[in-house]
Write a protein that holds these residues in place. Structure first.
Motif, mmCIF file in Angstrom:
data_model
loop_
_atom_site.group_PDB
_atom_site.id
_atom_site.type_symbol
_atom_site.label_atom_id
_atom_site.label_comp_id
_atom_site.label_asym_id
_atom_site.label_seq_id
_atom_site.Cartn_x
_atom_site.Cartn_y
_atom_site.Cartn_z
ATOM 1 N N TYR A 14 -4.087 -1.604 2.065
ATOM 2 C CA TYR A 14 -4.841 -1.361 0.842
ATOM 3 C C TYR A 14 -5.608 -0.042 0.965
ATOM 4 O O TYR A 14 -6.087 0.308 2.039
ATOM 5 N N SER A 15 -5.739 0.628 -0.144
ATOM 6 C CA SER A 15 -6.616 1.782 -0.236
ATOM 7 C C SER A 15 -7.936 1.267 -0.798
ATOM 8 O O SER A 15 -7.954 0.527 -1.786
ATOM 9 N N PHE A 16 -9.024 1.632 -0.167
ATOM 10 C CA PHE A 16 -10.344 1.168 -0.575
ATOM 11 C C PHE A 16 -11.212 2.369 -0.947
ATOM 12 O O PHE A 16 -11.344 3.313 -0.169
ATOM 13 N N ASP A 63 3.621 -11.966 1.811
ATOM 14 C CA ASP A 63 3.100 -10.925 0.938
ATOM 15 C C ASP A 63 2.159 -11.567 -0.086
ATOM 16 O O ASP A 63 2.338 -12.717 -0.484
ATOM 17 N N ILE A 64 1.155 -10.835 -0.489
ATOM 18 C CA ILE A 64 0.202 -11.305 -1.489
ATOM 19 C C ILE A 64 0.331 -10.388 -2.694
ATOM 20 O O ILE A 64 0.069 -9.192 -2.587
ATOM 21 N N LYS A 65 0.751 -10.963 -3.804
ATOM 22 C CA LYS A 65 0.882 -10.151 -5.022
ATOM 23 C C LYS A 65 -0.494 -9.876 -5.620
ATOM 24 O O LYS A 65 -0.858 -8.745 -5.864
ATOM 25 N N ASP A 66 -1.253 -10.930 -5.859
ATOM 26 C CA ASP A 66 -2.600 -10.815 -6.412
ATOM 27 C C ASP A 66 -3.563 -11.573 -5.502
ATOM 28 O O ASP A 66 -3.279 -12.713 -5.113
ATOM 29 N N ILE A 67 -4.690 -10.981 -5.223
ATOM 30 C CA ILE A 67 -5.693 -11.623 -4.367
ATOM 31 C C ILE A 67 -6.368 -12.741 -5.150
ATOM 32 O O ILE A 67 -6.857 -12.530 -6.259
ATOM 33 N N LYS A 91 1.097 -1.030 0.196
ATOM 34 C CA LYS A 91 2.397 -1.592 0.552
ATOM 35 C C LYS A 91 2.232 -2.819 1.426
ATOM 36 O O LYS A 91 1.165 -3.051 1.995
ATOM 37 N N ALA A 92 3.294 -3.605 1.508
ATOM 38 C CA ALA A 92 3.355 -4.756 2.403
ATOM 39 C C ALA A 92 4.581 -4.583 3.284
ATOM 40 O O ALA A 92 5.645 -4.185 2.807
#
Length: 163
Positions: A58-60, A10-14, A159-160
């Motif tokens: 992700y929503s873009f 999981d990636i919390k912050d890019i 979500k992840a």
């Protein structure tokens, strides 16, 4: 628009500095609108680097693609000579990694078959026009590159999920 990132955790912050150089569109954060493509990438990364295959959704805000606030480059969904040249410049490990001047880039993903064709082009056994025509017949999954902190503001993690 929903975009997916397939990875091994999981990636919390890019963190854009964790991207690898010499990728299709340069060092940045890559997503795809195709869930199956992201799942394949997640499984591949987990197999290569350990961890758990993870799909991050992700929503873009795609209105940003036509706004004046971001510098955007959009390639057609099929291979073109311009796309092939751009990919070739970025993937060429004989040269220093390019500094990309775009916030967001979208276009086809250059898979291993594309890399083989690029090597034939470098060997001189295929022209750039032949390369683009050769790639026209392949199904090329789409990708979105986010290369600046400014571009990341248009992404919202939904979500992840472990696969």
């Amino acid at each position: 628009m929903i975009l997916y990132h397939g990875t091994n955790q999981d990636i919390k912050d890019i963190d854009l500095t964790k991207g690898l150089s010499h990728k299709d569109f340069g060092m940045g954060f890559y997503l795809t609108p195709d869930k199956a493509t992201a799942e394949r990438m997640a499984n591949k990364r987990a197999k290569l680097f350990g961890g758990e295959p993870t799909l991050i959704e992700y929503s873009f805000d795609e209105t940003s693609l036509s706004s004046n606030t971001l510098k955007v480059l959009q390639f057609p969904e099929k291979a073109t000579v311009e796309w092939a040249r751009f990919i070739d410049r970025n993937r060429d490990r004989r040269k220093e990694s390019l500094t990309i001047e775009y916030d967001i880039i979208s276009g086809p993903i250059a898979d291993d078959g594309v890399a083989y064709s690029l090597s034939r082009y470098h060997e001189g056994t295929m022209t750039i026009e032949e390369l683009a025509n050769n790639l026209q017949d392949k199904y090329l999954d789409q990708q979105y590159y986010f290369g600046t902190e400014r571009s990341l503001k248009y992404l919202t993690k939904v979500k992840a999920s472990r696969l």
